[in-house]
Design an enzyme around this catalytic site. Structure first.
Site, PDB file in Angstrom:
ATOM      1  N   TYR A  64      40.072  -8.707  22.168  1.00 19.81           N
ATOM      2  CA  TYR A  64      39.129  -9.330  21.232  1.00 19.81           C
ATOM      3  C   TYR A  64      39.338  -8.792  19.821  1.00 19.81           C
ATOM      4  CZ  TYR A  64      34.569 -10.920  19.444  1.00 19.81           C
ATOM      5  OH  TYR A  64      33.571 -11.527  18.714  1.00 19.81           O
ATOM      6  N   SER A 118      33.689 -10.270  13.107  1.00 20.20           N
ATOM      7  CA  SER A 118      32.910  -9.288  13.857  1.00 20.20           C
ATOM      8  C   SER A 118      33.087  -7.924  13.197  1.00 20.20           C
ATOM      9  CB  SER A 118      33.428  -9.231  15.307  1.00 20.20           C
ATOM     10  OG  SER A 118      32.901  -8.120  16.006  1.00 20.20           O
TER      11      SER A 118
END
Length: 275
Positions: free
Chosen positions: A147, A134
């Site tokens: 995360y 990401s």
């Protein structure tokens, strides 16, 4: 010509769901795995082989991969590690249990599956492993510490694996999407409610703003792209004779990748905080 095979994790929606359909249209035999049996059944109704794989459950990883290998005669051309979830909350409010839970899926389960697949690819003499990181594997963002920490860890583990696999015919690749249309926000709500005690947090007032964003669908984020933008990069990573080590997806990923290289840490922190 023998049909190429790929196992994709986290195919119930979003990036994984689009990748499963896009790769099947491109001629791949796709094993579209999901954590929940009902999602596997839905994909089977759409014509997919859909083994149930819960990355937080080692036995599920073993049995799901065994199902794939039984169908292919013991080979697998590619693995796309996509499954992951988020647990929003300030770092000071994250119990260790929340981190253990998210790491079990986003890193440890992904790692366990990867190690098993490497054995298969070594034996057959080829293979490609693509890990979905990401933009949050490049830079941190407030309220996303759990995360972010899993994606930073995945980036590091993948970088080392890529270096170590240089003497093998196995290619190791990272995909780094920014804002992509998916259900990750809605899917994060149960984890947020389970682990974050907003009422007793020193940031209780700030959580009201976070909740409004978390619970209300306010439409696409700035620069958000459809999941098909990721599928396009996956196809290049799978078919290129010399795939890139990293594939950025969306303007924010390109921007943050460059700013991380160019800006001093304090200035980068300021830009991210303002953004």
């Amino acid at each position: 010509m023998t049909q190429k095979t790929i196992l994709i994790t986290g195919c119930s929606s979003g990036i994984g769901y689009d990748a499963a359909h896009g790769l099947r249209e491109a001629g791949w035999h796709v094993f579209a795995s999901c954590r929940k049996a009902e999602d596997c059944d839905r994909l089977k109704a759409q014509g997919f082989d859909a083994p149930q794989i819960d990355l937080a459950d080692p036995e599920s990883i073993r049995s799901g991969l065994a199902e794939v290998l039984a169908a292919t005669g013991g080979t697998l051309d590619a693995l796309y590690n996509n499954a992951a979830f988020a647990c929003p909350g300030a770092v000071e409010d994250l119990p260790a249990g929340a981190l253990r839970e998210i790491f079990e899926t986003n890193l440890f389960g992904t790692h366990d599956l990867t190690r098993e697949v490497i054995k298969v690819m070594r034996a057959q003499g080829h293979g490609r492993i693509i890990n979905c990181s990401s933009v949050l594997g490049l830079v941190g963002l407030s309220w996303r510490g759990a995360y972010v920490s899993t994606k930073f860890a995945l980036e590091g583990l993948t970088d080392v694996l890529r270096i170590e696999m240089r003497d093998t015919p196995i290619k190791i690749i990272l995909i780094e999407p920014g804002p992509i249309t998916s259900k990750i926000r809605a899917n994060a709500i149960p984890h947020f409610e389970k682990w974050i005690d907003t009422a007793h947090s020193p940031r209780a007032a700030q959580y009201e703003t976070l909740k409004s964003r978390l619970y209300e669908d306010t439409g696409p984020d700035n620069f958000e792209l459809p999941a098909s933008a990721v599928t396009k990069k996956i196809l290049h990573a799978l078919t290129s004779a010399n795939p890139k080590p990293r594939y950025y997806v969306t303007t924010p990923t390109y921007l943050m990748g460059n700013l991380r290289r160019l800006l001093p840490t304090r200035l980068l922190d300021w830009v991210i905080a303002k953004g």
